[in-house]
Structure formats: C-alpha cells, structure tokens
Design a protein around this motif. Sequence first.
Motif, PDB file in Angstrom:
ATOM      1  N   PRO A 147       5.644   7.937  -3.885  1.00 14.44           N
ATOM      2  CA  PRO A 147       5.186   9.126  -3.146  1.00 14.44           C
ATOM      3  C   PRO A 147       3.663   9.114  -3.061  1.00 14.44           C
ATOM      4  CG  PRO A 147       6.807   9.717  -4.823  1.00 14.44           C
ATOM      5  CD  PRO A 147       6.437   8.292  -5.073  1.00 14.44           C
ATOM      6  N   PRO A 148       3.088   9.421  -1.918  1.00 13.38           N
ATOM      7  CA  PRO A 148       1.628   9.382  -1.755  1.00 13.38           C
ATOM      8  C   PRO A 148       0.876  10.191  -2.808  1.00 13.38           C
ATOM      9  CG  PRO A 148       2.678   9.633   0.373  1.00 13.38           C
ATOM     10  CD  PRO A 148       3.766   9.755  -0.642  1.00 13.38           C
ATOM     11  N   SER A 149       1.452  11.301  -3.262  1.00 15.13           N
ATOM     12  CA  SER A 149       0.750  12.161  -4.213  1.00 15.13           C
ATOM     13  C   SER A 149       0.597  11.533  -5.598  1.00 15.13           C
ATOM     14  CB  SER A 149       1.477  13.502  -4.344  1.00 15.13           C
ATOM     15  OG  SER A 149       2.799  13.314  -4.815  1.00 15.13           O
ATOM     16  N   VAL A 150       1.444  10.543  -5.927  1.00 20.99           N
ATOM     17  CA  VAL A 150       1.347   9.900  -7.251  1.00 20.99           C
ATOM     18  C   VAL A 150       0.940   8.436  -7.144  1.00 20.99           C
ATOM     19  CG1 VAL A 150       3.109  11.445  -8.169  1.00 20.99           C
ATOM     20  CG2 VAL A 150       3.789   9.184  -7.338  1.00 20.99           C
ATOM     21  N   ARG A 151       0.799   7.950  -5.933  1.00 16.93           N
ATOM     22  CA  ARG A 151       0.536   6.525  -5.715  1.00 16.93           C
ATOM     23  C   ARG A 151      -0.722   6.052  -6.449  1.00 16.93           C
ATOM     24  NH1 ARG A 151       1.710   5.239  -0.084  1.00 16.93           N
ATOM     25  NH2 ARG A 151       3.506   4.043  -0.818  1.00 16.93           N
ATOM     26  N   GLY A 152      -1.807   6.760  -6.290  1.00 15.08           N
ATOM     27  CA  GLY A 152      -3.054   6.341  -6.925  1.00 15.08           C
ATOM     28  C   GLY A 152      -2.945   6.297  -8.433  1.00 15.08           C
ATOM     29  N   ARG A 153      -2.311   7.296  -9.017  1.00 15.73           N
ATOM     30  CA  ARG A 153      -2.185   7.329 -10.469  1.00 15.73           C
ATOM     31  C   ARG A 153      -1.319   6.191 -10.983  1.00 15.73           C
ATOM     32  NH1 ARG A 153       0.314  12.217 -14.209  1.00 15.73           N
ATOM     33  NH2 ARG A 153      -0.291  11.321 -16.222  1.00 15.73           N
ATOM     34  N   VAL A 154      -0.232   5.900 -10.269  1.00 18.49           N
ATOM     35  CA  VAL A 154       0.651   4.799 -10.678  1.00 18.49           C
ATOM     36  C   VAL A 154      -0.084   3.473 -10.549  1.00 18.49           C
ATOM     37  CG1 VAL A 154       2.785   3.549 -10.151  1.00 18.49           C
ATOM     38  CG2 VAL A 154       2.755   6.051 -10.112  1.00 18.49           C
ATOM     39  N   TRP A 155      -0.806   3.276  -9.453  1.00 15.00           N
ATOM     40  CA  TRP A 155      -1.588   2.043  -9.308  1.00 15.00           C
ATOM     41  C   TRP A 155      -2.560   1.887 -10.468  1.00 15.00           C
ATOM     42  CZ3 TRP A 155      -3.390   2.172  -3.448  1.00 15.00           C
ATOM     43  CH2 TRP A 155      -2.280   1.940  -2.627  1.00 15.00           C
ATOM     44  N   SER A 156      -3.261   2.954 -10.779  1.00 12.20           N
ATOM     45  CA  SER A 156      -4.258   2.911 -11.845  1.00 12.20           C
ATOM     46  C   SER A 156      -3.629   2.546 -13.183  1.00 12.20           C
ATOM     47  CB  SER A 156      -4.968   4.261 -11.935  1.00 12.20           C
ATOM     48  OG  SER A 156      -5.929   4.261 -12.971  1.00 12.20           O
ATOM     49  N   LEU A 157      -2.483   3.152 -13.481  1.00  8.39           N
ATOM     50  CA  LEU A 157      -1.788   2.858 -14.744  1.00  8.39           C
ATOM     51  C   LEU A 157      -1.257   1.430 -14.766  1.00  8.39           C
ATOM     52  CD1 LEU A 157       0.179   6.196 -15.231  1.00  8.39           C
ATOM     53  CD2 LEU A 157      -1.659   5.336 -16.694  1.00  8.39           C
ATOM     54  N   ALA A 158      -0.713   0.991 -13.641  1.00 13.39           N
ATOM     55  CA  ALA A 158      -0.119  -0.345 -13.592  1.00 13.39           C
ATOM     56  C   ALA A 158      -1.174  -1.443 -13.679  1.00 13.39           C
ATOM     57  CB  ALA A 158       0.693  -0.497 -12.306  1.00 13.39           C
ATOM     58  N   ILE A 159      -2.294  -1.247 -13.001  1.00 13.42           N
ATOM     59  CA  ILE A 159      -3.372  -2.253 -13.037  1.00 13.42           C
ATOM     60  C   ILE A 159      -4.071  -2.247 -14.381  1.00 13.42           C
ATOM     61  CG2 ILE A 159      -5.617  -2.872 -12.029  1.00 13.42           C
ATOM     62  CD1 ILE A 159      -4.483  -1.897  -9.321  1.00 13.42           C
ATOM     63  N   GLY A 160      -4.205  -1.052 -14.962  1.00 14.77           N
ATOM     64  CA  GLY A 160      -4.802  -0.943 -16.292  1.00 14.77           C
ATOM     65  C   GLY A 160      -6.320  -0.976 -16.271  1.00 14.77           C
ATOM     66  N   ASN A 161      -6.872  -0.967 -17.468  1.00 13.06           N
ATOM     67  CA  ASN A 161      -8.332  -0.981 -17.625  1.00 13.06           C
ATOM     68  C   ASN A 161      -8.708  -1.877 -18.798  1.00 13.06           C
ATOM     69  OD1 ASN A 161     -11.058  -0.450 -17.447  1.00 13.06           O
ATOM     70  ND2 ASN A 161     -10.941   1.609 -18.314  1.00 13.06           N
ATOM     71  N   GLU A 162      -8.351  -3.137 -18.660  1.00 10.92           N
ATOM     72  CA  GLU A 162      -8.665  -4.116 -19.714  1.00 10.92           C
ATOM     73  C   GLU A 162     -10.168  -4.292 -19.894  1.00 10.92           C
ATOM     74  OE1 GLU A 162      -6.688  -7.735 -18.754  1.00 10.92           O
ATOM     75  OE2 GLU A 162      -4.674  -6.982 -19.240  1.00 10.92           O
ATOM     76  N   LEU A 163     -10.929  -3.973 -18.872  1.00 10.87           N
ATOM     77  CA  LEU A 163     -12.383  -4.127 -18.949  1.00 10.87           C
ATOM     78  C   LEU A 163     -13.056  -2.947 -19.652  1.00 10.87           C
ATOM     79  CD1 LEU A 163     -12.998  -5.463 -15.313  1.00 10.87           C
ATOM     80  CD2 LEU A 163     -12.884  -6.800 -17.428  1.00 10.87           C
ATOM     81  N   ASN A 164     -12.259  -1.914 -19.963  1.00 11.26           N
ATOM     82  CA  ASN A 164     -12.782  -0.729 -20.673  1.00 11.26           C
ATOM     83  C   ASN A 164     -13.980  -0.103 -19.962  1.00 11.26           C
ATOM     84  OD1 ASN A 164     -10.911  -0.868 -22.862  1.00 11.26           O
ATOM     85  ND2 ASN A 164     -12.106  -2.579 -23.705  1.00 11.26           N
ATOM     86  N   ILE A 165     -13.879   0.006 -18.645  1.00 15.24           N
ATOM     87  CA  ILE A 165     -14.941   0.641 -17.863  1.00 15.24           C
ATOM     88  C   ILE A 165     -14.758   2.156 -17.915  1.00 15.24           C
ATOM     89  CG2 ILE A 165     -15.999   0.820 -15.572  1.00 15.24           C
ATOM     90  CD1 ILE A 165     -14.859  -1.941 -14.945  1.00 15.24           C
ATOM     91  N   THR A 166     -15.842   2.855 -18.106  1.00 12.32           N
ATOM     92  CA  THR A 166     -15.812   4.319 -18.150  1.00 12.32           C
ATOM     93  C   THR A 166     -16.503   4.894 -16.912  1.00 12.32           C
ATOM     94  OG1 THR A 166     -17.914   4.451 -19.327  1.00 12.32           O
ATOM     95  CG2 THR A 166     -15.896   4.278 -20.668  1.00 12.32           C
TER      96      THR A 166
END
Length: 440
Positions: A147-166
Amino acid sequence: MTFYSSSYKIESLHLNCYNSYPQEEQMKDSGVSSCPQRLVAAGRRKNLEFEPLSTTALILEDRPPNLPAKSVEETQKHKLEYEEMVAGAKRRELKEAQKKKRQMKERHRQEDSISNAMVVWNNEILPHWDTTKGTRRVRELWWQGLPPSVRGRVWSLAIGNELNITPELYEIFLSRAKEKWRSYSETSSVNDSESDGGASLADRESSLDLIKLDISRTFPALFIFQKGGPYHDLLHSVLGAYTCYRPDIGYVQGMSFIAAVLILNLEEAEAFITFANLLNKPCQMAFFRVDHELMLKYFAAFEVFFEENLPRLFNHFQTNSLTPDLYLIDWIFTLYSKSLPLDVACRVWDIFCRDGEESLFRTGLGILRLYEDILLQMDFIHIAQFLTRLPEDLQPHTLFTAMANTHMISKNRRWAQVFSALMKDGIKEMDKNNSPALRS
C-alpha cells in the motif's frame, strides 16, 4: 452518390440564402440590392418550408422542390445508412459504458484491497516486523504490492541501515555540500590541486554540473523535480549530500532516479539514509563503481537464466550480437524507475526490497518474456531501442505474471549459487555450458 454530394453543396448554398432572406428583403425595400441572384432565388422559395436541423436531417429529408428529388432506391439507402449510424452509435455508447463500469468496479476492488492491506500492514506486520517479514503470508502480500501509505516505511526497514547513518549526519554532509556549491558558484572554477574530502576536480564537477543536468531529466513528465518544482531543492540536497558522504563514488548518472523515488515515499533525512544504504548493496556498488569484472559476472549469471527460461529469444539475441550490457546497465542503474512507468517501477522496488538483487534480473527476464514475440521479429537496432524505451502502457499485472512464470533455477541451482560459482571460480574457469555469456 457523386451527384448527391454536389446537390448537398447546392442545398447548403440555398440554406445560406434562405437564412439571410429577411435582411435582403429590407435592403430591397430601401432600394438597395447587394445580391440580385440571391433575391431572385429567395423569391422562388418564399413558400419553401425546409430547414434541416442537422446532418441527419439532410440524410432523411427530401431535397428542396427546386432540386431533383431522391429516387426511391436512394431514399431507402439513406434511411438504412442512418439506421446503421444510429445502431453503431448505440453500440459504441454501450461498449464505452460497459468499459467504464468495469474500470470503476476494478478501481473499487483495488481501493478495497489497498485499504484492507494497509490495515494488515499497520496493525499486524509492521509492529512485529522482525518476526513476520519472512513468513509466507507476508511474502505473498508483498508480491501483491505494498500500500502506498506504508511503502516507504517497508522499503526503509527492508533495506536497513547497516551504515548507521543518522539524520544529524545527513545534516552535516548537506552543510558541506551547500558550502561547496557556494564556493563553486563564487569562484566558477576549482583548483585541481586542492582536495575536498578525497574529491578531485572531476569528482566536484560531477557533483555539480552533472547533478543539475540529471535532475532536469528526472521524471520530466511529473514536473516536480525540475527547477521551480516542489521537489527540486530536496532532490538536489540528497544527491549533493551523498557526493560529500561518498566522494570516492561521487555522482553517477542514474542516481537521481533512485533518489527521486525514495523522496516520493520518505521524508528527506530518511530518504538519504535509505539511498546511501541501498547504493551500498553489492550489486549497486558494482555498477556505480563501474567494476567491469564484477559486472561481467552479473551479466554471465543473467544469461544462464536467460537461456534456461527463453531459449528461442536467447538464441535470437546471440544471432544479433545483442549482449546484456546494452539493456541491463540502464535497468540496474535506475532500478527500472527510468524504463518502466512509475507505478510499475514501485512494484518492482517492492519485490527488490523483499528478494534482493535476484529480483532485478528476474524483472529483466520478465520484461523479455512479456515482449518475446515482438522482440523475435526485430533486428539489433530495433531491439536495443525497444528495450531502452519500454511501452508506456505496460501494466503491473502483466509484468508480474511474466515474472511469476520466470524460474530462477538452473540445473538445480538458484541465482545465489550460480553467481557464487562465478565469483569462486572466476569467469575463465567457469564451465562454459553453464555460462552462455562466455561462449564465443
């Protein structure tokens, strides 16, 4: 019918005179005659009661008395033509109404599906992301489209933040980028001997001129990323900050499309964090750093599954010397966001976030499968042009059906195993029966 066409023009001429008759009568009474011929004609037709209201009337009505009358056969013919015109118009109206009804029904179905899926994602999946993301149910929902309303959040969670960028780190690199832009603007030149975080003159030019050029060509039909558009400065900021964050890579053409898609689905800082982590994935890093040896291995692995799934098209490409780099590079560099309609590209991104790099090559095979019959009729030039600019009416369900029919297994080995074998043994040592890209 030729005679009737001529008579139609004559009738029109008489109609014009008939409509202007009252004014001419007034002129006659005053002793002025501007059109004697029209006045004579008008005098002959004072008692004529004929004023067609439409083209249809011209078909059905008899001709004026001063013109040859229609024959019975011609009258019957015109009547049949009129009835067929009416019947055809009704059929078209009915067909159009049925089409609109189907479209509306499908739209309501999709809206209900998205609404229900949004509830599931928000209430059941996202709060328990780590334990639910790999379940069969979630993977199936993922395939159907986020769903478009959750797409960005799911992408962000799935891709992750291994680089620990804040977000704070993003602001730091954004400030450096703005300072660099000001400096470049003031001096209009850059001293190649000076170093700026490891960036050479070429790097800095890439960070400025190329970014500006690419932004102007990013989703031009939307008119939101070009100068003066609502997202122009935001896209410029994300790309500029990245070139300061990774001066060893700098800006590479195609990055603007990836950043733009993220900006449309995430807040600024989160878009940058996801952007940097996405480009840090092995496949993206290989392409954006132009690692030729590694890119060749990706192409070789792709061709293994190409030949497995589409042998006829594979042989056709081989015959025309069409190698994967001619179309895959553009697809991979932009994650299909430049080549596919935006809504379809977002669906491709959904699966990329679910399955990783394998999905990018599966998508490529899905496109080839979808247009196989067309491509088999084309030569080298036309194939290359077609794959560079895919049809704009491409629908997500047709592409995903083609992708579902594409099997990423070759001789009991999945994508990861085939690619690992290429990485382990090297291109020259790879069994040529399993690596069509190396046959020559």
